[in-house]
Design an enzyme around this catalytic site. Structure first.
Site, PDB file in Angstrom:
ATOM      1  CE  LYS A  10      22.505 -17.147 -30.395  1.00 37.84           C
ATOM      2  NZ  LYS A  10      22.562 -16.969 -31.774  1.00 37.84           N
ATOM      3  NE  ARG A  42      19.844 -22.233 -38.790  1.00 35.52           N
ATOM      4  CZ  ARG A  42      20.312 -21.737 -37.946  1.00 35.52           C
ATOM      5  NH1 ARG A  42      21.312 -21.959 -37.112  1.00 35.52           N
ATOM      6  NH2 ARG A  42      19.591 -20.603 -37.157  1.00 35.52           N
ATOM      7  CD  GLU A  66      25.420 -27.931 -34.554  1.00 34.40           C
ATOM      8  OE1 GLU A  66      24.123 -27.871 -34.916  1.00 34.40           O
ATOM      9  OE2 GLU A  66      25.832 -26.917 -35.069  1.00 34.40           O
ATOM     10  CD  GLU A  76      21.222 -30.264 -24.651  1.00 34.94           C
ATOM     11  OE1 GLU A  76      21.259 -29.672 -25.744  1.00 34.94           O
ATOM     12  OE2 GLU A  76      20.235 -30.682 -24.388  1.00 34.94           O
ATOM     13  NE  ARG A 115      18.306 -27.207 -34.835  1.00 37.63           N
ATOM     14  CZ  ARG A 115      17.843 -26.187 -34.026  1.00 37.63           C
ATOM     15  NH1 ARG A 115      18.205 -25.057 -34.007  1.00 37.63           N
ATOM     16  NH2 ARG A 115      16.767 -26.493 -33.322  1.00 37.63           N
ATOM     17  NE  ARG A 148      16.467 -15.722 -33.967  1.00 32.49           N
ATOM     18  CZ  ARG A 148      17.651 -16.576 -34.205  1.00 32.49           C
ATOM     19  NH1 ARG A 148      18.117 -17.040 -33.265  1.00 32.49           N
ATOM     20  NH2 ARG A 148      18.025 -16.890 -35.439  1.00 32.49           N
ATOM     21  CE  LYS A 153      25.414 -21.827 -30.557  1.00 35.30           C
ATOM     22  NZ  LYS A 153      26.071 -22.019 -31.911  1.00 35.30           N
TER      23      LYS A 153
HETATM   24  P1  AMP Z   1      23.249 -19.945 -33.522  1.00 34.05           P
HETATM   25  O1  AMP Z   1      23.478 -20.622 -34.866  1.00 34.05           O
HETATM   26  O2  AMP Z   1      24.592 -19.016 -33.056  1.00 34.05           O
HETATM   27  O3  AMP Z   1      22.084 -19.002 -33.369  1.00 34.05           O
HETATM   28  O4  AMP Z   1      22.916 -21.346 -32.427  1.00 34.05           O
HETATM   29  C1  AMP Z   1      22.006 -21.905 -32.716  1.00 34.05           C
HETATM   30  C2  AMP Z   1      22.430 -23.160 -33.221  1.00 34.05           C
HETATM   31  O5  AMP Z   1      23.348 -23.910 -32.474  1.00 34.05           O
HETATM   32  C3  AMP Z   1      21.567 -24.260 -33.590  1.00 34.05           C
HETATM   33  O6  AMP Z   1      20.819 -23.944 -34.642  1.00 34.05           O
HETATM   34  C4  AMP Z   1      22.159 -25.629 -33.768  1.00 34.05           C
HETATM   35  O7  AMP Z   1      22.669 -25.738 -34.965  1.00 34.05           O
HETATM   36  C5  AMP Z   1      23.629 -25.241 -32.776  1.00 34.05           C
HETATM   37  N1  AMP Z   1      23.755 -26.129 -31.678  1.00 34.05           N
HETATM   38  C6  AMP Z   1      24.912 -26.808 -31.287  1.00 34.05           C
HETATM   39  N2  AMP Z   1      24.733 -27.456 -30.310  1.00 34.05           N
HETATM   40  C7  AMP Z   1      23.391 -27.399 -29.746  1.00 34.05           C
HETATM   41  C8  AMP Z   1      22.719 -28.019 -28.828  1.00 34.05           C
HETATM   42  N3  AMP Z   1      23.257 -28.725 -27.710  1.00 34.05           N
HETATM   43  N4  AMP Z   1      21.460 -27.711 -28.659  1.00 34.05           N
HETATM   44  C9  AMP Z   1      20.913 -26.939 -29.700  1.00 34.05           C
HETATM   45  N5  AMP Z   1      21.391 -26.353 -30.553  1.00 34.05           N
HETATM   46  C10 AMP Z   1      23.093 -26.641 -31.042  1.00 34.05           C
END
Ligand code: AMP
Length: 574
Positions: A440, A287, A317, A265, A272, A434, A267
Site C-alpha cells: 500500500k 475481513r 472494498e 489500483e 473489505r 501479509r 486504495k
Molecule cells: P491497510 O488496512 O491499511 O493494511 O490496507 C489494506 C486494506 O486496503 C485491505 O484490507 C483492503 O480492505 C483495502 N483496500 C482498498 N482498496 C484495495 C485494493 N484495490 N486492493 C486491495 N485492498 C484494498
C-alpha cells in the site's frame, strides 16, 4: 457467523470425552519450564496426541491461552478489579489482601496461586475440574450484560476457582486475563499438529488458511491424516482469511518490489468484503470473517444481479458514500452500518455503499488461489457485469512507469480515497499472510508531539521496564492533558530502559499494573489515522501509533493541543 461457529465449537463439549484440566495445567507448567521453541512444540504435540479428536478444537485454543479464535471479535472483557473481587469472594479474604499478594508477584495468576495455597487446608474443597467445564464457563462470560452482569461473571469464575487446585487457579486466572505467557502461538500449534499427526507443516498451514481454524485442522489431521487435510478445501459459505498488504516506501520502490512492473489500483477506504455466491445464495463477510449479509442487503442484491457465475468467491472494498456529494465517507460512518441490526433500510439511505471489486478466489467451484493475479483479474472481469457507481472493478493500471502510477495516486487522493495499492502480476493469493507482493502507498500523516501521562509495566522479559505508554494531548480549555491512546510500537529495549529511568520520578499514582505520570516527557508519535473515540477523554484515538523519537528537547509546554488533533482530523476527512 461467529455465533454459528462458536455454536459448532460448543457442540464439541457434548460429544467430547471429558479430559481433566489438571492435564492441561501440567502442559502449561512444562511449557513454562523451557524457552526453546522446539521443546514447546514437542510438549504441545505430545498433548495433542493423547487428546481425543473431538476435544482438539477446544484444546488448540486453550493451549495458546485463548478462548476465542483470533478472528473473533468477542473478548472476555474481565477487568482486573473484577478478578480481584472474584478471588476475594472465592478465598473469603478481603480485597486488600488479594491486591497485596498480586503486587508481591506482579502477576494476577501467581498472586491467585499464592492466595489459594494459603487457603488450601482451610476451606476450599476440590472437585475435579475438567477442560470442558473451564471452557463452558468462560465462553458464557461475554454473554453477561446489563444489571447484575458483574455478579454473574464473578459467579462463573468463582465456580471454576473453587474447584481448582492453586496451580490450576493460576492458569485459569491467566487465561481469563489473556496473559497466559507460555509462549505458544499459532506457529507452534501448526508445527505441533504436523508433528503429532505426522503431516507436513506446509499442508497444515494450507488447511488453516482455508478453514481459519486450527482446532478443526487438528481434529481432521488426527482422524484422517494427510488425505483428510488435502481434502479440506475452500468452501462456499466458509470465509478464508484475506491476504494482507505491506507498506511500500514509495511508488518507485513498490515498482521495484513487484519486479519492474505492477498493477496499481486505487486504495479505497472502506470495509473489505468477501462475497460468496452459490446460485442465488449470497453471503458477505468482513475481513474479520463476520457475516454481514443482513446489514448490507444492497451488496447481496448487486452480487445476485452482477456476478455471472454459479459458484464464486470474489473480494472487494465496500465504501460508504455521501449521498449528496458522492464523496467517500470516513470508515467510522460505515462501521455504524456494520453494527446496526435493525432499521437497516433507514441507515442504508443515509450511508449507501459502493462496491469496488479487486480479486477472485474461486470460480465454478474451482480454487484460484494458486493462479497468478493477472489471470485472476481477467477471470474477475469475465464474470462481472457491473453497475456503474455501485458495483464495479477497482480502477487499475498496469505499468512500470512511476510517473503514470503517481498520476493514479494523485487522482485517488483528489477523489478522497486513501492512496494506491501495488500488486505483483504473477503472484498467487496467499490467504492470511501479509505479503511482499501487495503493497500500500498512502500519504504519511503529520506527526504529533504528545506527553506520556501514564504507563503500563511490561511483561515477561520486559517485566522490569515500563512496556507501553499512555499518550496525552494538551487540552488548553481545561488546562490539562487528556488521553488519546496508548503506544508500545517503535521502542527498543534500550528505549524502554531509558524511558523507565526518566519517567519513574514523575510517578504520581501506582496501581497494580499501571502508573499515572506527570506530563513531563514528550514523544513524537506517527500514526495512520485519527479517529473519533468514545473511550478516550480527548474524544479522539490514534490508529496504529508508533513512537518516532523521544523528544528530550521538549517539555509539556511544547506538546501539541487538542485543537490541533481536531484540525488534523477534519483535514483528513476532506
Ligand atoms: P491497510 O488496512 O491499511 O493494511 O490496507 C489494506 C486494506 O486496503 C485491505 O484490507 C483492503 O480492505 C483495502 N483496500 C482498498 N482498496 C484495495 C485494493 N484495490 N486492493 C486491495 N485492498 C484494498
Amino acid at each position: 457467523m461467529l455465533r454459528l461457529r462458536l455454536e459448532n465449537i460448543n457442540k464439541v463439549k457434548i460429544k467430547a470425552k471429558v479430559m481433566d484440566y489438571s492435564k492441561l495445567a501440567e502442559v502449561y507448567t512444562q511449557l513454562e519450564g523451557t524457552t526453546k521453541k522446539l521443546e514447546k512444540r514437542d510438549i504441545v504435540a505430545d498433548f495433542f496426541k493423547i487428546c481425543p479428536a473431538e476435544q482438539l478444537p477446544i484444546v488448540a485454543l486453550l493451549v495458546q491461552g485463548r478462548i476465542f479464535p483470533n478472528w473473533a471479535e468477542t473478548e472476555l472483557g474481565v477487568a482486573e478489579n473484577i478478578m480481584v473481587k472474584t478471588l476475594a469472594k472465592t478465598a473469603g479474604l478481603p480485597e486488600k489482601e488479594i491486591k497485596q499478594e498480586i503486587r508481591k508477584f506482579g502477576d494476577l495468576g501467581e498472586g491467585a496461586e499464592a492466595v489459594f495455597e494459603k487457603k488450601k487446608q482451610a476451606t476450599l474443597a476440590y472437585k475435579k475440574l475438567t477442560i470442558n467445564k473451564v471452557y463452558e464457563n468462560l465462553i458464557k462470560i461475554p454473554e453477561q450484560s446489563g444489571s447484575g452482569a458483574i455478579e454473574l461473571k464473578v459467579a462463573l469464575l468463582s465456580e471454576l476457582l473453587s474447584s481448582a487446585t492453586p496451580k490450576q487457579a493460576k492458569y485459569v486466572v491467566r487465561t481469563v486475563m489473556q496473559e497466559m505467557r507460555v509462549g505458544v502461538g499459532e506457529g507452534i500449534v501448526r508445527e505441533a499438529i504436523a508433528l503429532a499427526f505426522n503431516v507436513e507443516p506446509g499442508l497444515v498451514e494450507k488447511a488453516h488458511n482455508v478453514t481459519n481454524d486450527f482446532g478443526e485442522v487438528a481434529k481432521i489431521a488426527k482422524k484422517s491424516g494427510k488425505a483428510g487435510l488435502e481434502k479440506l478445501k475452500m468452501e462456499l459459505g466458509r470465509p478464508l482469511k484475506p491476504m494482507l498488504a505491506q507498506k511500500a516506501k514509495g511508488i518507485e520502490e513498490a515498482i521495484k518490489d513487484m519486479g519492474g512492473k505492477a498493477a496499481f489500483e486505487i486504495k479505497f477506504d472502506g470495509m473489505r468484503i468477501q462475497i460468496h455466491k452459490k446460485g442465488d445464495e449470497v453471503t458477505v463477510f468482513t475481513r474479520r470473517l463476520d457475516n454481514v449479509s443482513r446489514q448490507f442487503p444492497e451488496i447481496v442484491e448487486y452480487a445476485k444481479k452482477c456476478l455471472k457465475a454459479n459458484k464464486c468467491i470474489v473480494e472487494g472494498e465496500a465504501v460508504g458514500t455521501d449521498p449528496k456529494t458522492k464523496r467517500p465517507l470516513a470508515f467510522q460512518k460505515l462501521s455504524r452500518r456494520i453494527k446496526r441490526k435493525y432499521d437497516i433500510e433507514e441507515l442504508q439511505k443515509e450511508i449507501p455503499v459502493d462496491v469496488y471489486l479487486f480479486d477472485i478466489m474461486m470460480l465454478d467451484g474451482k480454487s484460484l488461489v494458486e493462479t497468478a493475479f493477472e489471470e485472476r483479474r481477467k477471470k474477475l472481469e469475465s464474470i462481472v457485469k457491473g453497475i456503474k457507481g455501485k458495483f464495479q472493478f477497482a480502477d487499475q493500471i498496469v505499468t512500470g512507469n512511476a510517473k503514470e502510477a503517481e498520476k493514479l495516486y494523485n487522482k485517488a487522493l483528489k477523489m478522497g480515497h486513501e492512496g494506491v495499492m501495488a500488486k505483483n502480476l504473477k503472484s498467487p493469493y496467499t490467504p492470511g499472510s501479509r505479503v511482499k507482493h501487495m503493497e500500500k502507498i498512502k500519504p504519511e500523516m503529520e506527526t504529533l508531539d504528545l506527553a506520556i501521562i501514564g504507563a503500563l509495566w511490561g511483561e515477561g522479559r520486559r517485566k522490569k521496564w515500563m512496556g507501553s505508554f499512555v499518550l496525552g494531548v494538551k487540552d488548553t480549555d481545561r488546562g490539562e492533558f487528556v488521553e488519546v491512546g496508548k503506544v508500545a510500537t517503535g521502542l527498543t529495549d534500550a528505549d524502554l530502559e531509558e524511558l523507565t529511568k526518566i519517567l519513574t520520578p514523575n510517578i504520581t499514582e501506582e496501581h497494580i499494573k499501571r502508573v499515572e505520570l506527570m506530563p513531563k516527557v514528550i514523544v513524537e508519535v506517527g500514526y495512520e489515522e485519527i479517529q473519533r473515540s468514545p473511550t478516550y477523554e480527548s474524544g479522539f484515538a490514534l490508529r496504529f501509533p508508533r513512537v518516532k523519537t523521544i523528544r528530550t528537547d521538549k517539555g509539556a509546554e511544547d506538546a501539541d493541543t487538542l485543537d490541533k488533533v481536531e484540525r488534523l482530523f477534519n483535514m483528513q476527512k476532506k
